[in-house]
Design an enzyme around this catalytic site. Structure first.
Site, PDB file in Angstrom:
ATOM      1  N   ASP A  85       0.841  -1.200   0.000  1.00  0.00           N
ATOM      2  CA  ASP A  85       0.000   0.000   0.000  1.00  0.00           C
ATOM      3  C   ASP A  85       0.880   1.257   0.000  1.00  0.00           C
ATOM      4  O   ASP A  85       2.020   1.228  -0.488  1.00  0.00           O
ATOM      5  CB  ASP A  85      -0.968  -0.043   1.182  1.00  0.00           C
ATOM      6  CG  ASP A  85      -2.286   0.662   0.881  1.00  0.00           C
ATOM      7  OD1 ASP A  85      -2.316   1.911   0.942  1.00  0.00           O
ATOM      8  OD2 ASP A  85      -3.290  -0.026   0.596  1.00  0.00           O
ATOM      9  N   ASP A  86       0.382   2.322   0.548  1.00  0.00           N
ATOM     10  CA  ASP A  86       1.022   3.647   0.497  1.00  0.00           C
ATOM     11  C   ASP A  86       2.414   3.647   1.138  1.00  0.00           C
ATOM     12  O   ASP A  86       2.766   2.772   1.920  1.00  0.00           O
ATOM     13  CB  ASP A  86       0.116   4.642   1.222  1.00  0.00           C
ATOM     14  CG  ASP A  86       0.326   6.086   0.789  1.00  0.00           C
ATOM     15  OD1 ASP A  86       1.296   6.351   0.069  1.00  0.00           O
ATOM     16  OD2 ASP A  86      -0.492   6.937   1.189  1.00  0.00           O
ATOM     17  N   ASP A 164      -5.879   5.275  -5.408  1.00  0.00           N
ATOM     18  CA  ASP A 164      -6.584   6.098  -4.430  1.00  0.00           C
ATOM     19  C   ASP A 164      -7.030   7.437  -5.020  1.00  0.00           C
ATOM     20  O   ASP A 164      -6.858   7.693  -6.214  1.00  0.00           O
ATOM     21  CB  ASP A 164      -5.688   6.284  -3.197  1.00  0.00           C
ATOM     22  CG  ASP A 164      -6.456   6.134  -1.894  1.00  0.00           C
ATOM     23  OD1 ASP A 164      -7.644   6.499  -1.841  1.00  0.00           O
ATOM     24  OD2 ASP A 164      -5.854   5.651  -0.908  1.00  0.00           O
ATOM     25  N   GLU A 197     -12.039   4.955  -4.756  1.00  0.00           N
ATOM     26  CA  GLU A 197     -12.620   6.294  -4.837  1.00  0.00           C
ATOM     27  C   GLU A 197     -13.413   6.628  -3.580  1.00  0.00           C
ATOM     28  O   GLU A 197     -13.928   7.736  -3.455  1.00  0.00           O
ATOM     29  CB  GLU A 197     -13.490   6.363  -6.113  1.00  0.00           C
ATOM     30  CG  GLU A 197     -14.051   7.713  -6.474  1.00  0.00           C
ATOM     31  CD  GLU A 197     -15.427   7.967  -5.884  1.00  0.00           C
ATOM     32  OE1 GLU A 197     -15.911   9.106  -5.979  1.00  0.00           O
ATOM     33  OE2 GLU A 197     -16.019   7.037  -5.302  1.00  0.00           O
ATOM     34  N   TRP A 198     -13.549   5.669  -2.667  1.00  0.00           N
ATOM     35  CA  TRP A 198     -14.198   5.800  -1.350  1.00  0.00           C
ATOM     36  C   TRP A 198     -15.723   5.782  -1.412  1.00  0.00           C
ATOM     37  O   TRP A 198     -16.382   5.901  -0.388  1.00  0.00           O
ATOM     38  CB  TRP A 198     -13.768   7.067  -0.599  1.00  0.00           C
ATOM     39  CG  TRP A 198     -12.330   7.435  -0.694  1.00  0.00           C
ATOM     40  CD1 TRP A 198     -11.256   6.590  -0.733  1.00  0.00           C
ATOM     41  CD2 TRP A 198     -11.775   8.755  -0.756  1.00  0.00           C
ATOM     42  NE1 TRP A 198     -10.081   7.271  -0.810  1.00  0.00           N
ATOM     43  CE2 TRP A 198     -10.366   8.623  -0.832  1.00  0.00           C
ATOM     44  CE3 TRP A 198     -12.332  10.028  -0.749  1.00  0.00           C
ATOM     45  CZ2 TRP A 198      -9.512   9.715  -0.907  1.00  0.00           C
ATOM     46  CZ3 TRP A 198     -11.476  11.118  -0.823  1.00  0.00           C
ATOM     47  CH2 TRP A 198     -10.089  10.967  -0.898  1.00  0.00           C
ATOM     48  N   ASP A 219     -12.993   4.043   4.874  1.00  0.00           N
ATOM     49  CA  ASP A 219     -12.181   3.078   5.617  1.00  0.00           C
ATOM     50  C   ASP A 219     -13.003   2.404   6.704  1.00  0.00           C
ATOM     51  O   ASP A 219     -13.863   3.014   7.326  1.00  0.00           O
ATOM     52  CB  ASP A 219     -10.998   3.771   6.291  1.00  0.00           C
ATOM     53  CG  ASP A 219      -9.843   3.996   5.333  1.00  0.00           C
ATOM     54  OD1 ASP A 219     -10.024   3.791   4.131  1.00  0.00           O
ATOM     55  OD2 ASP A 219      -8.766   4.387   5.808  1.00  0.00           O
TER      56      ASP A 219
END
Length: 393
Positions: A85-86, A164, A197-198, A219
């Site tokens: 991930d990030d 993201d 895109e949440w 999240d």
């Protein structure tokens, strides 16, 4: 009285509840599928670094996680993606504008790490953002560099891209995300494309034309309330899930609550991406995530996401069709005490006189009794019963 919480190593799913169905998209310029990579026939399974490690990732951790997926037997069950991930890249690109792996954390580079993961029979995923920076703001995003970054990911041997939505230019994601879709298609390597895109702009309505999965919620946190609320948000978009594109949502809780978590994610056809430290899983965690029968519901080739077909106070009934004319059934008790839950055939899509055989997926046994018209079970507080119903007449 609430049962003792299970340690945080029980965190089961990563930051993820996604969708899976080919339906119309509101934007007229997305009149056909831009993504045709042949991936996502069933929901992806594997591991994601964010929930447990956040930015504390390094080459050694990723290699050890790949080793653990193999040594625990999870890879043989389908957990094959090792997703970084990030925070994996330097804050600045090189002189040619390329992304550069953070030297302090990934001294061998991402290509060498991908080769290691592939040598284990696994696949590797990476993270970027449709903005100028990623959400941690410790590395560049791909906005304006989509084609260059897609080519980099392809050259490194990347198999999965989580994309993201932070620090963007304010433009509509329906404008920004297709640019990376096209870039991945031109790069010449099949890369599973996960749109993160949440859920702000209802990506379930347009994600199928751009990606293999699309996130429908914010999240998730490691609590019962967060988990069930994300499941409810995701369930609204069940009709849009299909082979090739899936809805995504995330996941201290008790063991029973983690069983509910895994059961909902499985029947919802969500990607099963572990968010714990796979190197140090408890016996209970491994028992839950390695349940072959529950996994088989998630990976069923029919690829239809289940729906919540009845809600009576704290009691929920979820059901969805499986291949071979079978039905997956999930009974959930959100109440404070034990309750009896009855699923009626008319609610779960079976003709009223159908005789079925019921397989209990958590007890791993076929019930001796045959059922006609309905099935009733006693369910503990914050627990569930999960069945596969097989018509026999």
């Amino acid at each position: 009285m609430r049962k003792k919480a299970v340690p945080t190593t029980m965190i089961v799913m990563a930051v993820i509840l996604c969708l899976f169905k080919l339906m119309g998209v509101s934007a007229s310029h997305l009149s056909r599928n831009l993504l045709a990579n042949g991936l996502g026939v069933t929901p992806p399974m594997g591991w994601n670094s964010w929930n447990h490690f956040n930015c504390r990732i390094e080459e050694k951790t990723i290699k050890e996680t790949a080793d653990a997926l193999v040594s625990t037997g999870l890879s043989k069950l389908g957990y094959t993606y090792v997703n970084i991930d990030d925070c994996w890249a330097e804050i600045a690109r090189d002189v040619k504008g390329n992304l550069v792996a953070k030297k302090s954390a990934f001294p061998s580079g991402i290509k060498a790490l991908a080769d290691y993961v592939h040598s284990k029979g696994l696949k590797i995923g990476i993270y970027s953002d449709a903005g100028y920076f990623t959400c941690s703001k410790t590395m560049p995003g791909s906005l304006g560099h989509e084609e260059q970054d897609a080519n980099t990911f392809s050259a490194w041997g990347i198999d999965y891209l989580k994309y993201d939505n932070c620090y963007n230019d304010g433009s509509n994601p329906i404008v920004r995300y297709p640019v990376m879709t096209r870039a991945l298609m031109k790069a010449g390597r099949p890369i599973f494309f996960s749109l993160c895109e949440w859920g702000d702009m209802h990506p379930a309505l347009w994600g199928a034309k751009l990606g293999n999965s699309w996130r429908t919620t914010k999240d998730i946190s490691d609590s019962w309330e967060s988990m069930v609320s994300r499941a409810d948000m995701n369930e609204v978009y069940a009709e849009y899930a299909r082979p090739g594109g899936w809805n995504v949502g995330n996941g201290g809780m008790t063991k029973d609550e983690y069983v509910v978590h895994f059961s909902i994610w499985a029947i919802s056809k969500a990607p099963l991406l572990l968010g714990c430290d796979v190197r140090n899983m408890s016996k209970d965690t491994l028992e839950i995530v390695a349940n072959k029968e529950v996994i088989s519901v998630n990976q069923d080739p029919l690829g239809v996401q289940a729906k919540k077909v009845r809600l009576e106070g704290d009691l929920e009934i979820w059901a969805g069709p499986l291949s071979g004319y079978r039905v997956a059934l999930l009974l959930i008790n959100q109440g404070p005490g034990n309750n009896t839950i009855t699923a009626q055939w008319e609610d779960i899509g079976l003709p009223p006189n159908t005789v079925v055989e019921a397989r209990d997926l958590w007890e791993h046994k076929t019930l001796k009794k045959l059922f006609v018209g309905n099935l009733t079970a006693s369910v503990n507080s914050h627990a569930c019963k999960m069945y596969v119903l097989k018509p026999i007449s």
